[in-house]
Scaffold this active site. Structure first.
Site, mmCIF file in Angstrom:
data_model
loop_
_atom_site.group_PDB
_atom_site.id
_atom_site.type_symbol
_atom_site.label_atom_id
_atom_site.label_comp_id
_atom_site.label_asym_id
_atom_site.label_seq_id
_atom_site.Cartn_x
_atom_site.Cartn_y
_atom_site.Cartn_z
ATOM 1 N N GLU A 123 -49.900 13.510 -10.186
ATOM 2 C CA GLU A 123 -48.631 13.423 -10.920
ATOM 3 C C GLU A 123 -47.723 14.556 -10.453
ATOM 4 O O GLU A 123 -48.139 15.718 -10.432
ATOM 5 C CB GLU A 123 -48.869 13.541 -12.435
ATOM 6 C CG GLU A 123 -47.656 13.191 -13.253
ATOM 7 C CD GLU A 123 -47.939 13.207 -14.754
ATOM 8 O OE1 GLU A 123 -47.342 12.397 -15.468
ATOM 9 O OE2 GLU A 123 -48.746 14.033 -15.205
ATOM 10 N N GLY A 268 -52.810 22.269 -17.483
ATOM 11 C CA GLY A 268 -53.934 22.342 -18.400
ATOM 12 C C GLY A 268 -54.971 21.280 -18.114
ATOM 13 O O GLY A 268 -56.175 21.533 -18.149
ATOM 14 N N ALA A 269 -54.489 20.064 -17.804
ATOM 15 C CA ALA A 269 -55.388 18.945 -17.510
ATOM 16 C C ALA A 269 -54.543 17.785 -17.003
ATOM 17 O O ALA A 269 -53.312 17.821 -17.048
ATOM 18 C CB ALA A 269 -56.181 18.533 -18.757
ATOM 19 N N GLU A 271 -54.544 13.295 -16.942
ATOM 20 C CA GLU A 271 -55.121 12.128 -17.611
ATOM 21 C C GLU A 271 -55.558 11.028 -16.658
ATOM 22 O O GLU A 271 -55.372 9.839 -16.952
ATOM 23 C CB GLU A 271 -54.105 11.559 -18.599
ATOM 24 C CG GLU A 271 -52.829 10.965 -17.996
ATOM 25 C CD GLU A 271 -51.671 11.931 -17.897
ATOM 26 O OE1 GLU A 271 -50.520 11.469 -17.808
ATOM 27 O OE2 GLU A 271 -51.899 13.157 -17.904
ATOM 28 N N ASN A 272 -56.173 11.344 -15.533
ATOM 29 C CA ASN A 272 -56.694 10.308 -14.649
ATOM 30 C C ASN A 272 -57.576 9.348 -15.456
ATOM 31 O O ASN A 272 -58.428 9.779 -16.225
ATOM 32 C CB ASN A 272 -57.519 10.924 -13.531
ATOM 33 C CG ASN A 272 -56.820 12.091 -12.866
ATOM 34 O OD1 ASN A 272 -55.684 11.985 -12.442
ATOM 35 N ND2 ASN A 272 -57.513 13.222 -12.811
ATOM 36 N N HIS A 302 -55.589 15.651 -26.156
ATOM 37 C CA HIS A 302 -54.344 15.204 -25.520
ATOM 38 C C HIS A 302 -54.648 14.233 -24.380
ATOM 39 O O HIS A 302 -54.050 13.148 -24.294
ATOM 40 C CB HIS A 302 -53.591 16.434 -24.998
ATOM 41 C CG HIS A 302 -52.329 16.147 -24.248
ATOM 42 N ND1 HIS A 302 -51.085 16.420 -24.748
ATOM 43 C CD2 HIS A 302 -52.112 15.615 -23.005
ATOM 44 C CE1 HIS A 302 -50.165 16.080 -23.870
ATOM 45 N NE2 HIS A 302 -50.767 15.590 -22.788
ATOM 46 N N GLU A 303 -55.567 14.612 -23.506
ATOM 47 C CA GLU A 303 -55.875 13.752 -22.356
ATOM 48 C C GLU A 303 -56.553 12.460 -22.789
ATOM 49 O O GLU A 303 -56.321 11.396 -22.192
ATOM 50 C CB GLU A 303 -56.746 14.506 -21.349
ATOM 51 C CG GLU A 303 -56.158 15.817 -20.851
ATOM 52 C CD GLU A 303 -54.723 15.695 -20.358
ATOM 53 O OE1 GLU A 303 -54.378 14.653 -19.744
ATOM 54 O OE2 GLU A 303 -53.936 16.631 -20.583
ATOM 55 N N HIS A 306 -54.048 9.930 -23.828
ATOM 56 C CA HIS A 306 -53.374 9.324 -22.678
ATOM 57 C C HIS A 306 -54.112 8.091 -22.152
ATOM 58 O O HIS A 306 -53.502 7.283 -21.441
ATOM 59 C CB HIS A 306 -53.274 10.337 -21.533
ATOM 60 C CG HIS A 306 -52.042 11.169 -21.545
ATOM 61 N ND1 HIS A 306 -50.771 10.638 -21.700
ATOM 62 C CD2 HIS A 306 -51.865 12.512 -21.386
ATOM 63 C CE1 HIS A 306 -49.885 11.610 -21.637
ATOM 64 N NE2 HIS A 306 -50.515 12.758 -21.453
ATOM 65 N N GLU A 325 -45.824 12.175 -22.614
ATOM 66 C CA GLU A 325 -46.405 13.472 -22.943
ATOM 67 C C GLU A 325 -46.262 13.815 -24.421
ATOM 68 O O GLU A 325 -47.176 14.385 -25.029
ATOM 69 C CB GLU A 325 -45.769 14.561 -22.081
ATOM 70 C CG GLU A 325 -46.031 14.405 -20.591
ATOM 71 C CD GLU A 325 -47.513 14.406 -20.253
ATOM 72 O OE1 GLU A 325 -48.327 14.900 -21.064
ATOM 73 O OE2 GLU A 325 -47.863 13.900 -19.169
#
Length: 859
Positions: A123, A268-269, A271-272, A302-303, A306, A325
């Site tokens: 991303e 931070g991370a 979301e794959n 959070h991830e 997603h 987001e």
């Protein structure tokens, strides 16, 4: 490198993607890997388009059995595709470069065992760095990866990892195996992933609401596995699964869920789909604060959110990035509060996320939440506090506006209708209108299509008995962004009880609209000790207190029974100091008088960060040194006053080391490092040792040999980053020159090492060390932006800006730079405007830092 929205729209009108078959050879050496892509797609017959592919070398291109000349159709970034058929098959055989910037396919060598670790970060537009792809979110397809890699590696992607098949040794020798992954569901390319290397894992599972058993995995490098608390990650993941599946009315959409802690990650991370990559700093090898533990939990949730909002249903174009987001950010905090042990997450949200949003929204570069994204460069510069924090704050306001139950009903319908498809904002708003019965057109225009933050304050009158005879909420806006907005909010009344605690005695929830909103329901009630507009933090607005409430808050900030209202008062005080409405030294006094009584770790963290900012930038220059020394002495007193081994103690010691400057303070830091001084319960572990070392280096007590000795104790990735910071912090002209050469001139550092070196370069007690580099900075940054990737360029442009030379001359030099900047340099212009604002704001705050008794103060 850029892609415009117009190009993307035109391409989407011409083609529909079916599938990608991607074959990768990761055994070709240190610089490049083999990438062969076969993509099948439909097109308007006779039309022409292009596919994205950032390559080192293109060996061959075959379109529908026809060989295309790579030299004629490929420029290393795009491959032109002429004369398409109705059904097309394209094969691109290429070598692509490994990255060390945290973008594309990132390659890292572990200094502990010299093992190679790879991971992807795609991303916004970086899947094209690994394979040929139609790089835009609305051209979804299925992805089948086949990977050749060393046999002792683990290879992870979006689909479950297959059993590897050993093959013949490669040109570099060593056992090789092939992993053939099954095709994914239809995904946008930016959420595909490949993670490869001798990662180790812990396995578990979770029961999905549709009866499936979903395999779970948590991964890290071999040298970090001893610190990985996988059970905590699994517990959070199961709690998230349970909450989100119930709220969304939709089972988890993928076959497995892996979470991989990877080195040198920029965010931070990410979301794959089914293979989330997470910042490796969240594997805690030393004692950390509760704030860091909570932040990791929010990131995990959070991830996971997603997987539905972003991966299952994806935005059509990047102008809806904010919604992607913001939704995950809102849902992660909601899940934390309602289904985990982090029940005070809304306090953290108010302290961390909303303060970020307010700060970003008052910059000259603020923009509407729903921003016009014309190209990929616009996306890069709009990945900011508006996209994440303001968007999430306004989404929380939207939930209050339509009602929580109605909001989730609309979300459930949205997932049901649009699974595996691409959507726009209106698709969600339609469902929320149906569920709530509220017309959201005006709301959306005022909140999503305009910029700026409103200020709310109470106006009231009382009679001789102390009862309210009038009460109104007055709303204002700044001249540049004059929009007055509707708010759903609560007004809280607080009184001091017999035990000296501030407790809420009344709450009134209402709609506020226009410049003045009368609140007749409060007439006749006794005026409380403190009135808090925006109680429970439902609205997104700056809040001011009436005179009596301000006096109560100043005297009794530590006495709130609950953390959230206390945090709202903290935020109001910070905002007033940052705006130059109250003296900076008064804010310093407020923090030091109350922070030890704070119960929320994240709030302590934020207050100590803001203390450092205030001391470095907002305190009047003639008072800065004395105020800082006195504040640091107080921090040591606080570290000794709180319980041994407590979260607060650790935070106070870290802040003390960061700000220490006097002879006595540096002596104390040295004694802590050597062990000749101790604090009950404080463990000086390796990460804290590095913070003490950096403090002593910046203070001139330690040098290169000492840093190298510490690195011998800790020759790990974390140790190397800490050493890079410390060496750049050595307070000599030679050390600063060496750091500048490494960062700016040579530009060979990885993203993580460069970030550390930048932080060390600007860590000075004597600011004159930075003066020779002010003009060099302005000369260098255009070339940096032109030649480095966005992630590395941003580190330098923001991190090396001479903000610590907080003078009007810095503002004037920046103005001159901006005046000469070409119009097309949008990203650089934005970063420089924000840099300038920080110094200009600091100058205003310094001018307002006047106390009674100061020489410049009036009678």
């Amino acid at each position: 490198m850029n892609l415009t929205r117009t190009e993307a729209r035109e391409r989407a009108e011409l083609i529909t993607v079916d599938s990608y078959d991607v074959r990768l050879d990761l055994t070709k050496g240190e610089k490049v890997f083999g990438s062969t892509t076969t993509v099948k797609f439909m097109a308007v017959p006779g039309s022409s388009t292009f596919i994205d592919a950032i390559t080192h070398t293109v060996h061959s291109i075959t379109l529908n059995g026809r060989e295309l000349d790579p030299g004629a159709v490929s420029d290393g970034i795009r491959i032109q595709l002429p004369d398409l058929a109705a059904a097309n098959e394209l094969t691109v055989v290429a070598d692509a470069p490994y990255m060390n910037t945290g973008e594309g396919l990132h390659r890292f060598v572990d200094p502990v065992d010299n093992e190679v670790y790879l991971y992807t970060q795609f991303e916004v537009p970086d899947s094209r760095r690994m394979f040929a792809v139609f790089e835009q979110p609305d051209l979804k397809g299925t992805f089948k990866f086949t990977v050749t890699a060393p046999s002792h590696w683990d290879v992870i992607s979006n689909s479950p990892t297959p059993a590897p098949q050993e093959t013949t040794p490669g040109e570099n020798g060593g056992a090789r195996s092939i992993w053939q992954f099954a095709a994914t569901p239809r995904l946008s390319s930016y959420v595909t992933a490949l993670i490869a290397g001798p990662y180790q894992s812990v396995r578990s599972e979770v029961a999905s609401s549709d009866g499936r058993v979903i395999p779970l995995g948590v991964f890290a490098r071999k040298s970090l596995m001893q610190y990985l608390d996988a059970d905590n990650i699994f517990d959070l993941t199961r709690q998230g699964f349970e909450f989100f599946e119930a709220q969304f009315g939709c089972p988890y959409p993928f076959e497995k869920y892996d979470q991989l802690f990877v080195p040198e990650f920029n965010a931070g991370a990410m979301e794959n789909a089914g293979a989330v990559t997470i910042l490796e700093g969240y594997v805690f090898r030393s004692k950390v604060t509760g704030a860091q533990i909570e932040r990791r939990a929010i990131t995990v949730l959070h991830e996971l959110a997603h997987m539905w909002f972003g991966d299952l249903v994806t935005m059509r174009w990047w102008n809806d990035l904010w919604l992607n987001e913001s939704f995950a950010e809102y849902m992660s905090h909601l899940a934390a509060v309602e289904n985990t042990s982090f029940s005070s997450a809304w306090t953290t949200f108010a302290s961390v996320e909303k303060s970020w949003a307010y700060r970003q929204d008052q910059l000259p570069t603020t923009h509407p939440i729903f921003a016009e994204i014309n190209d990929l460069q616009d996306v890069e510069v709009n990945f900011d506090g508006i996209t994440y924090a303001k968007g999430a704050s306004v989404l929380r306001q939207l939930v209050a506006w339509v009602g929580p139950e109605q909001f989730m009903a609309g979300v459930r319908e949205y997932f049901s209708k649009h699974a595996w498809q691409n959507t726009e904002l209106n698709d969600l708003m339609v469902e929320l209108e149906k569920a709530s019965g509220r017309d959201l057109d005006r709301w959306g225009q005022l909140w999503l299509e305009t910029a700026g933050v409103n200020t709310l304050k109470p106006e009231l009158d009382v009679d001789g008995d102390g009862n309210l005879t009038s009460f109104a909420i007055v709303q204002s806006a700044v001249d540049d962004w004059p929009t007055i907005r509707p708010h759903r909010l609560a007004v809280g009344f607080y009184n001091l009880n017999g035990g000296g605690k501030l407790e809420r005695v009344h709450r009134e929830e209402l709609d506020v609209d226009g410049g003045r909103t009368e609140v007749p329901a409060l007439i006749g009630l006794a005026q409380p000790d403190l009135i808090l507009v925006n109680d429970d933090d439902l609205a997104y607005a700056k809040v001011r207190l009436d005179e009596k409430s301000l006096a109560t808050a100043t005297a009794h900030l530590r006495d709130f029974s609950e953390s959230l209202p206390r945090t709202l008062v903290w935020n109001s005080a910070w905002d007033a100091a940052r705006d130059g409405e109250t003296p900076a030294r008064r804010y310093v006094e407020l923090i030091l008088a109350n922070v030890a009584a704070e119960s929320d770790s994240s709030v302590i963290l934020v207050q100590l960060r803001q203390l450092a900012t205030t001391l470095n930038f907002y305190v009047a220059e003639q008072h800065r040194e004395a105020t800082t020394v006195a504040a640091v002495d107080t921090l040591w007193e606080l570290a000794n006053s709180v319980p041994g081994g407590s979260d607060a103690q650790l935070q106070f010691v870290k802040s003390y080391a960061l700000l220490a400057r006097s002879t006595g303070q540096l002596d104390t830091v040295a004694d802590l490092l050597s062990g000749s001084a101790t604090l009950e319960g404080l463990v000086v572990d390796q990460d804290l040792r590095w913070e003490l070392v950096a403090s002593l280096v910046a203070g001139g007590r330690l040098g290169t040999e000492d840093i190298n000795a510490e690195l011998e104790r800790d020759n790990t990735a974390s140790g190397q980053n800490a050493a890079a910071l410390a060496k750049a912090a050595i307070p000599t002209p030679d050390a600063k020159a060496a750091a500048w050469e490494s960062i700016v001139v040579k530009g060979e550092l990885s993203n993580a090492l460069q970030g550390s070196a930048v932080a060390g370069f600007t860590r000075v007690l004597d600011r004159s060390l930075l003066e020779p580099y002010a003009e060099k900075y302005f000369e260098a940054v255009p070339g940096i932006v032109a030649t480095r990737t966005h992630a590395l360029a941003q580190q330098i442009v923001v991190g090396l800006y001479p903000a610590l030379l907080t003078t009007q001359a810095t503002v004037d030099r920046t103005d001159g730079f901006l005046a000469a900047l070409p119009a097309e340099s949008a990203a650089l212009r934005r970063m420089m405007l924000e840099n300038r604002d920080g110094v200009a704001r600091a100058l205003r705050a310094r001018a307002a830092d006047v106390l009674p008794g100061d020489p410049q103060a009036g009678p």
